[in-house]
Design a protein around this motif. Structure first.
Motif, PDB file in Angstrom:
ATOM      1  N   ARG A 152       0.844  -1.195   0.000  1.00  0.00           N
ATOM      2  CA  ARG A 152       0.000   0.000   0.000  1.00  0.00           C
ATOM      3  C   ARG A 152       0.882   1.249   0.000  1.00  0.00           C
ATOM      4  N   GLY A 153       0.439   2.270  -0.704  1.00  0.00           N
ATOM      5  CA  GLY A 153       1.222   3.499  -0.687  1.00  0.00           C
ATOM      6  C   GLY A 153       0.702   4.524  -1.667  1.00  0.00           C
ATOM      7  N   GLU A 189      -2.598   4.789  -6.210  1.00  0.00           N
ATOM      8  CA  GLU A 189      -2.407   3.880  -5.082  1.00  0.00           C
ATOM      9  C   GLU A 189      -1.535   2.732  -5.562  1.00  0.00           C
ATOM     10  N   LEU A 190      -0.394   2.521  -4.897  1.00  0.00           N
ATOM     11  CA  LEU A 190       0.583   1.553  -5.372  1.00  0.00           C
ATOM     12  C   LEU A 190       0.018   0.141  -5.438  1.00  0.00           C
ATOM     13  N   ARG A 195      -1.862  -4.578  -8.813  1.00  0.00           N
ATOM     14  CA  ARG A 195      -2.967  -5.448  -9.214  1.00  0.00           C
ATOM     15  C   ARG A 195      -3.366  -5.219 -10.668  1.00  0.00           C
ATOM     16  N   ARG A 196      -3.423  -3.968 -11.070  1.00  0.00           N
ATOM     17  CA  ARG A 196      -3.800  -3.673 -12.452  1.00  0.00           C
ATOM     18  C   ARG A 196      -2.749  -4.193 -13.428  1.00  0.00           C
ATOM     19  N   PRO A 208      -2.730  -9.809  -2.770  1.00  0.00           N
ATOM     20  CA  PRO A 208      -3.193  -9.105  -1.570  1.00  0.00           C
ATOM     21  C   PRO A 208      -2.404  -7.835  -1.282  1.00  0.00           C
ATOM     22  N   ALA A 209      -3.115  -6.819  -0.814  1.00  0.00           N
ATOM     23  CA  ALA A 209      -2.474  -5.573  -0.400  1.00  0.00           C
ATOM     24  C   ALA A 209      -1.868  -5.757   0.982  1.00  0.00           C
TER      25      ALA A 209
END
Length: 248
Positions: A152-153, A189-190, A195-196, A208-209
């Protein structure tokens, strides 16, 4: 102009060499493939004669501070010594936005690099840029045994080719010390980027984040790695980069 590019066969370096030659500059590539060992300085003697600027985009992939410091300190010292001997009038280097907020891991080496350049006796320019769009791919492919994680970031990713083009423009100007930061056109959002990217290349498993540990993870989540006021903004968005992927 006659430009020397340290790390000219890497991601940024290949773009940089292409852009510089397209603008009519003579380019010398400094890398192992061309007989130059940056850490030891082997092969540098005489190579920089007549060079108008050295652009350093050499890199090492590591999360270990000792490895990062060893690489960036060694390469920078070798380059600066060769530049002083050849009377090169301009040293440029690419570093990272927000390195001061997370002075451990990989970033530790970039901070040492900046300090050495500032005290190295060669007129200089340092460009801090945000993470590249390719950073999402790097994080995804770090996964082992099918375990892919998405940190996350808050990031504002920029196109590697736009960074390369900006460095060439800076090389065409007089040394300016710390240049304005360079970032992408919008915040992302990192974890979403990772995921993309995974979906764009056909991966359908879980991503998973997670919260990255340490000072880097804290800085990443808190927005400390975002550009400050006055940053120069690129044009290509992460979505546009994804659309341009061969497998997208």
């Amino acid at each position: 102009m006659k430009l020397a590019v340290a790390g000219g066969t890497g991601l940024t370096g290949a773009h940089l060499v292409d852009v510089a030659r397209a603008r009519g500059h003579e380019v010398i590539v400094l890398s192992r493939r061309t007989g130059v060992e940056l850490l030891s300085g082997a092969g540098l003697a005489g190579t920089l004669d007549g060079v108008d600027a050295v652009i350093d985009v050499a890199n090492v992939t590591t999360n270990k501070p000792d490895v990062s410091v060893s690489f960036f300190a060694g390469a920078t010292k070798s380059l600066l010594a060769a530049e002083r001997a050849a009377r090169v009038p301009h040293h440029l280097a690419l570093t990272i936005v927000g390195a001061d907020a997370a002075p451990d891991g990989y970033y530790a080496g970039k901070l040492v690099q900046e300090r050495l350049i500032a005290g190295g006796g060669v007129p200089w320019t340092v460009l801090r840029a945000t993470q590249f769009h390719e950073y999402a791919a790097l994080l995804f492919h770090r996964g082992r045994a099918g375990a892919h994680l998405a940190p996350r970031g808050r990031v504002q990713p920029v196109a590697a080719r736009e960074v390369a083009a900006h460095l060439v423009l800076l090389a065409e100007r007089a040394p300016q010390g710390r240049a304005a930061e360079l970032a992408g056109p919008r915040e992302e959002e990192l974890s979403d980027m990772v995921r993309r990217y995974a979906r764009a290349i056909g991966y359908r498993g879980p991503v998973p984040a997670v919260n990255a540990p340490g000072a880097w993870g804290h800085a990443l989540r808190g927005g400390a790695l975002l550009p400050g006021p006055g940053a120069v903004l690129g044009e290509q968005t992460f979505s546009e980069w994804l659309d341009a992927l061969p497998d997208a």
